[in-house]
Design a protein around this motif. Sequence first.
Motif, PDB file in Angstrom:
ATOM      1  N   PHE A   1       4.252   6.257  -5.024  1.00 23.20           N
ATOM      2  CA  PHE A   1       4.205   6.438  -6.546  1.00 23.20           C
ATOM      3  C   PHE A   1       3.342   7.678  -6.628  1.00 23.20           C
ATOM      4  O   PHE A   1       3.722   8.555  -7.543  1.00 23.20           O
ATOM      5  N   TRP A   2       2.112   7.763  -6.364  1.00 15.55           N
ATOM      6  CA  TRP A   2       1.057   8.921  -6.398  1.00 15.55           C
ATOM      7  C   TRP A   2       1.817  10.222  -5.908  1.00 15.55           C
ATOM      8  O   TRP A   2       1.462  11.156  -6.273  1.00 15.55           O
TER       9      TRP A   2
ATOM     10  N   THR B   1       0.802  -1.372   0.033  1.00 13.89           N
ATOM     11  CA  THR B   1      -0.124  -0.015   0.005  1.00 13.89           C
ATOM     12  C   THR B   1       0.796   1.263  -0.026  1.00 13.89           C
ATOM     13  O   THR B   1       0.709   2.328  -0.609  1.00 13.89           O
TER      14      THR B   1
ATOM     15  N   ASP C   1       3.703   1.439  -1.141  1.00 15.19           N
ATOM     16  CA  ASP C   1       4.627   1.674  -2.568  1.00 15.19           C
ATOM     17  C   ASP C   1       3.593   2.390  -3.524  1.00 15.19           C
ATOM     18  O   ASP C   1       4.032   3.490  -4.271  1.00 15.19           O
ATOM     19  N   ARG C   2       2.659   2.019  -3.495  1.00 15.66           N
ATOM     20  CA  ARG C   2       1.442   2.661  -4.384  1.00 15.66           C
ATOM     21  C   ARG C   2       1.361   4.012  -3.950  1.00 15.66           C
ATOM     22  O   ARG C   2       1.194   4.998  -4.765  1.00 15.66           O
TER      23      ARG C   2
ATOM     24  N   ARG D   1      -5.125  -1.502  -1.203  1.00 17.07           N
ATOM     25  CA  ARG D   1      -5.510  -0.517  -0.216  1.00 17.07           C
ATOM     26  C   ARG D   1      -5.761  -1.191   1.296  1.00 17.07           C
ATOM     27  O   ARG D   1      -5.722  -2.398   1.299  1.00 17.07           O
TER      28      ARG D   1
ATOM     29  N   GLY E   1      -7.354   3.777  -5.058  1.00 23.45           N
ATOM     30  CA  GLY E   1      -6.522   2.843  -5.604  1.00 23.45           C
ATOM     31  C   GLY E   1      -6.474   1.280  -4.941  1.00 23.45           C
ATOM     32  O   GLY E   1      -6.926   1.249  -3.883  1.00 23.45           O
ATOM     33  N   LYS E   2      -5.925   0.293  -5.840  1.00 27.13           N
ATOM     34  CA  LYS E   2      -5.502  -0.660  -4.834  1.00 27.13           C
ATOM     35  C   LYS E   2      -3.948  -1.242  -5.075  1.00 27.13           C
ATOM     36  O   LYS E   2      -3.498  -0.893  -6.053  1.00 27.13           O
TER      37      LYS E   2
END
Lengths: 422, 89
Positions: free
Chosen positions: A197-198, A191, A193-194, B55, B52-53
């Motif tokens: 990135f954003w 989570t 890492d995501r 999550r 997003g996922k």
Amino acid sequence: MTDEIDKIMRPLKHTSKEFWPFLGGLAVISVLGIYAYTQQLIKGLGVTGLNDVTIWGLYITNFIFFIGISHAGIAISAAVRILEAKKYQPIARIAELLTIVSLVMAGLSIVIDLGRPDRSFLLITKFIDRFKYSPLIWDITAVGTYLVLSSTYLYLPMRRDLKVAAERSEGWRKTMFTTLIPFYEEGEEATIDRLSFWLAVTILPVMVMVHTTVAWIFSLLSARPLWFNAFAGPYYIVAAVASGMASVMAMAAVMRKIYHWEDIITPKLFRGLSNFTAITTLVYLYMMMTEQLGALFAGPAGEVFVSEAWLFGDFATLFWSMTTLGLVIPFLYMLIQAFKKDYVNITWTAIMSVILVIAFWFKRYMIIVPTLSIGIQKVGIYSPTWIEIAILLASFAIPLLLYTILTKIVPLIEMEEGHHHV
Amino acid sequence: MYEILQYVVLALQSVTSNTGATVNPLGRPLGYLVIGIIEFPVVILFLAALLGKPRSTKITSLFVGWIFMMLIVFICAVFGLSWLLGIFY
């Protein structure tokens, strides 16, 4: 893997005998600067070399300078994530920390420059009234947003490293690292890492807006010669990127030497940064030439007057020293180095980077002082007093002090990268 | 078609024109546009974080909480510094 992590954690666990005198020296300079500032607070801005015409000097020079330095950190770090430029990952956090301390100092520089800093809160309480028209409010909004996002970007990916640091520490260090990772849960990395990135994707446009709005503080003042300029935004951004990259190179070289991270922060990495800095410096020199050509060839009388002062008059020694010694020579060094296959001299690259950073500080001084002191009404060349010099020295000592303390709290290299090396 | 185009142009003018300008003085001040550009990425960030996922409620809450905490720290720092420096006046 254990050796690699131990190596990364060395600054967190061990303190050399040189550390405390260095910290003490910085603290002394900082205290002297704070004393000078209290004198300014008590007696007013009259104790500085500023006057009714030259209203800005060293403090606002520092403001633009530190905003510029703050750019490279996130630029490098975001590039690592978005472009998957893993090569630069070992210096990403070194650069991010530089961003944070520079932004804090940039904010403080504005407060230091104010005649009534106790009214700084008006920036927030008057926000709704002023944001429609005030470039200063735009800038404060952009800087505030940038600081909030940058600190988030620094903290989130660091949680996994703090977890490792907590596992490998004992006593008060273990307690400190554990406290820094509240609500930690196994497997949170995906989570994070995501989100990181954003964050990288969104920080980049904010970063561009930060320096664009800094430029607008000057370039939207049509009566100030050499400030009123349509390409001020990109002009300032290029300077920020060049000086920021150079400061990261210098800092990375020092960290590499002190902590013996020769096999982690590799020469190849310096080569890449040096090449990029050379290109941005060249673009900056080109923009500077374009600006001066326009002013000298067909500019209004005020523009011609200030431009002549830059090139041939009162500021010529400073301008030409800054341009040749500070910008052209480091650029040429980095260019020649770029043409030698697989060659990089880290010591000389770091020295040239420091020269470049100093030159960019003087360039910011050149932007402000000539325009104000002779651009509208000639009141004599601005000359800083000892109070301003003391505050200036402290302005460099305080972020360095903060940075040095943070090296004892924050793992300077992402440990994931450490795993890749093993 | 021409009317639609004209409507789009008017809408864009109302966003970009300055109230101080002689052309379209009823338009919004430029500050709206600038602040919009500065804060637009933050909106994207929140949408990406929330929708997003993969999550995790805990981490998403931590993320949003951290951002608000930093914002409050920033605002408090400005007020705190104002108060501290006010001692000298």
